[in-house]
Design a protein around this motif. Sequence first.
Motif, PDB file in Angstrom:
ATOM      1  N   PRO A 153       0.817  -1.216   0.000  1.00 41.83           N
ATOM      2  CA  PRO A 153       0.000   0.000   0.000  1.00 41.83           C
ATOM      3  C   PRO A 153       0.855   1.273   0.000  1.00 41.83           C
ATOM      4  N   VAL A 154       0.392   2.260  -0.761  1.00 42.44           N
ATOM      5  CA  VAL A 154       1.053   3.556  -0.873  1.00 42.44           C
ATOM      6  C   VAL A 154      -0.028   4.631  -0.812  1.00 42.44           C
ATOM      7  N   GLU A 155       0.193   5.659   0.004  1.00 44.58           N
ATOM      8  CA  GLU A 155      -0.684   6.829   0.009  1.00 44.58           C
ATOM      9  C   GLU A 155       0.009   7.936  -0.744  1.00 44.58           C
ATOM     10  N   VAL A 156      -0.702   8.598  -1.654  1.00 43.60           N
ATOM     11  CA  VAL A 156      -0.123   9.659  -2.480  1.00 43.60           C
ATOM     12  C   VAL A 156      -0.936  10.936  -2.317  1.00 43.60           C
ATOM     13  N   TRP A 157      -0.220  12.048  -2.087  1.00 42.15           N
ATOM     14  CA  TRP A 157      -0.816  13.373  -2.047  1.00 42.15           C
ATOM     15  C   TRP A 157      -0.345  14.125  -3.283  1.00 42.15           C
ATOM     16  N   LYS A 158      -1.301  14.670  -4.049  1.00 44.21           N
ATOM     17  CA  LYS A 158      -0.973  15.335  -5.299  1.00 44.21           C
ATOM     18  C   LYS A 158      -2.036  16.369  -5.639  1.00 44.21           C
ATOM     19  N   ASP A 159      -1.734  17.200  -6.614  1.00 46.83           N
ATOM     20  CA  ASP A 159      -2.702  18.144  -7.150  1.00 46.83           C
ATOM     21  C   ASP A 159      -3.668  17.365  -8.040  1.00 46.83           C
ATOM     22  N   PRO A 160      -4.962  17.650  -7.979  1.00 47.37           N
ATOM     23  CA  PRO A 160      -5.920  16.874  -8.779  1.00 47.37           C
ATOM     24  C   PRO A 160      -5.738  16.988 -10.284  1.00 47.37           C
ATOM     25  N   ASP A 181       0.643   9.582 -14.123  1.00 44.93           N
ATOM     26  CA  ASP A 181       1.514   8.642 -14.835  1.00 44.93           C
ATOM     27  C   ASP A 181       2.454   7.920 -13.876  1.00 44.93           C
ATOM     28  N   TRP A 182       2.953   8.620 -12.842  1.00 44.69           N
ATOM     29  CA  TRP A 182       3.807   7.965 -11.835  1.00 44.69           C
ATOM     30  C   TRP A 182       2.994   6.936 -11.056  1.00 44.69           C
ATOM     31  N   ILE A 183       1.763   7.278 -10.713  1.00 43.36           N
ATOM     32  CA  ILE A 183       0.888   6.342 -10.001  1.00 43.36           C
ATOM     33  C   ILE A 183       0.657   5.091 -10.857  1.00 43.36           C
ATOM     34  N   ALA A 184       0.426   5.263 -12.146  1.00 44.61           N
ATOM     35  CA  ALA A 184       0.251   4.117 -13.054  1.00 44.61           C
ATOM     36  C   ALA A 184       1.512   3.252 -13.071  1.00 44.61           C
ATOM     37  N   HIS A 185       2.692   3.889 -13.067  1.00 42.22           N
ATOM     38  CA  HIS A 185       3.967   3.166 -13.012  1.00 42.22           C
ATOM     39  C   HIS A 185       4.052   2.330 -11.726  1.00 42.22           C
ATOM     40  N   MET A 186       3.675   2.933 -10.620  1.00 41.20           N
ATOM     41  CA  MET A 186       3.726   2.221  -9.340  1.00 41.20           C
ATOM     42  C   MET A 186       2.738   1.057  -9.318  1.00 41.20           C
ATOM     43  N   GLU A 187       1.522   1.284  -9.806  1.00 45.38           N
ATOM     44  CA  GLU A 187       0.523   0.209  -9.848  1.00 45.38           C
ATOM     45  C   GLU A 187       0.982  -0.932 -10.747  1.00 45.38           C
ATOM     46  N   ASN A 235       3.813  -1.922 -11.079  1.00 47.06           N
ATOM     47  CA  ASN A 235       4.892  -2.612 -10.382  1.00 47.06           C
ATOM     48  C   ASN A 235       4.448  -3.174  -9.030  1.00 47.06           C
ATOM     49  N   GLY A 236       3.144  -3.372  -8.868  1.00 44.80           N
ATOM     50  CA  GLY A 236       2.627  -4.107  -7.719  1.00 44.80           C
ATOM     51  C   GLY A 236       2.301  -3.291  -6.483  1.00 44.80           C
ATOM     52  N   PHE A 237       2.224  -1.979  -6.602  1.00 45.77           N
ATOM     53  CA  PHE A 237       1.850  -1.153  -5.463  1.00 45.77           C
ATOM     54  C   PHE A 237       0.350  -0.847  -5.540  1.00 45.77           C
ATOM     55  N   ARG A 238      -0.292  -0.779  -4.380  1.00 43.70           N
ATOM     56  CA  ARG A 238      -1.718  -0.452  -4.287  1.00 43.70           C
ATOM     57  C   ARG A 238      -1.829   0.991  -3.786  1.00 43.70           C
ATOM     58  N   ILE A 239      -2.415   1.857  -4.575  1.00 48.08           N
ATOM     59  CA  ILE A 239      -2.375   3.297  -4.341  1.00 48.08           C
ATOM     60  C   ILE A 239      -3.685   3.832  -3.775  1.00 48.08           C
ATOM     61  N   THR A 240      -3.553   4.685  -2.764  1.00 46.07           N
ATOM     62  CA  THR A 240      -4.650   5.510  -2.267  1.00 46.07           C
ATOM     63  C   THR A 240      -4.263   6.948  -2.571  1.00 46.07           C
ATOM     64  N   ILE A 241      -5.152   7.675  -3.255  1.00 45.00           N
ATOM     65  CA  ILE A 241      -4.832   9.025  -3.720  1.00 45.00           C
ATOM     66  C   ILE A 241      -5.581  10.066  -2.891  1.00 45.00           C
ATOM     67  N   HIS A 242      -4.847  11.121  -2.510  1.00 42.25           N
ATOM     68  CA  HIS A 242      -5.420  12.295  -1.862  1.00 42.25           C
ATOM     69  C   HIS A 242      -5.174  13.472  -2.806  1.00 42.25           C
ATOM     70  N   ASP A 243      -6.212  13.961  -3.452  1.00 42.47           N
ATOM     71  CA  ASP A 243      -6.102  15.076  -4.399  1.00 42.47           C
ATOM     72  C   ASP A 243      -6.192  16.422  -3.677  1.00 42.47           C
ATOM     73  N   THR A 244      -5.328  16.615  -2.700  1.00 41.13           N
ATOM     74  CA  THR A 244      -5.366  17.815  -1.862  1.00 41.13           C
ATOM     75  C   THR A 244      -4.093  18.641  -1.977  1.00 41.13           C
ATOM     76  N   VAL A 267       8.224   9.135   0.071  1.00 43.92           N
ATOM     77  CA  VAL A 267       8.730   9.032  -1.298  1.00 43.92           C
ATOM     78  C   VAL A 267       8.244  10.274  -2.019  1.00 43.92           C
ATOM     79  N   GLU A 268       9.180  11.125  -2.398  1.00 46.71           N
ATOM     80  CA  GLU A 268       8.857  12.422  -2.995  1.00 46.71           C
ATOM     81  C   GLU A 268       9.219  12.429  -4.468  1.00 46.71           C
TER      82      GLU A 268
END
Length: 152
Positions: free
Chosen positions: A24-31, A38-44, A46-55, A83-84
């Motif tokens: 699991p990975v939590e990501v904070w980004k601009d919506p 595209d980075w989130i798609a790369h991570m997914e 490669n086997g990572f499960r993403i939770t996105i915070h568009d804040t 991870v920045e």
Amino acid sequence: MAALPLAGATLLAPRLVRAATSTPVEVWKDPSCGCCHDWIAHMEANGFRITIHDTGNNAVRARLGLPQKLGSCHTALVGGYLVEGHVPASDVRALLQQKPKALGLTVPGMPVGSPGMDGAVYGNRRDPYDVLLVARDGSTRIFKSYNQKASS
């Protein structure tokens, strides 16, 4: 015919194992940020499960203690590490395996050729960049270099 259900289960088994072991990975980004998507798609991929915070990520970056000069367009939290930016999934995996005493990894800025900043839209250009390991005191050292010859 009795073998068909077994064949189907065999084909699905790797997907089930991957889903059960995804990190699991939590990501904070601009919506509206496309390269973050595209980075989130790369991570997914490669086997990572993403939770996105568009804040946006400024507040979480400050809360986690990453100096502004090491910032990028998105901030993630995985396995207790920050991870920045456009850090390759393979480096995140290496970080999680090595378990250094550190704040996490960063790719400051948005270098072309890094995951999420790559592909045809960038003319397949690959600029050199470093993935930095950030100590808890904010100091850094190179974790991995991607020093491909800059393309023109």
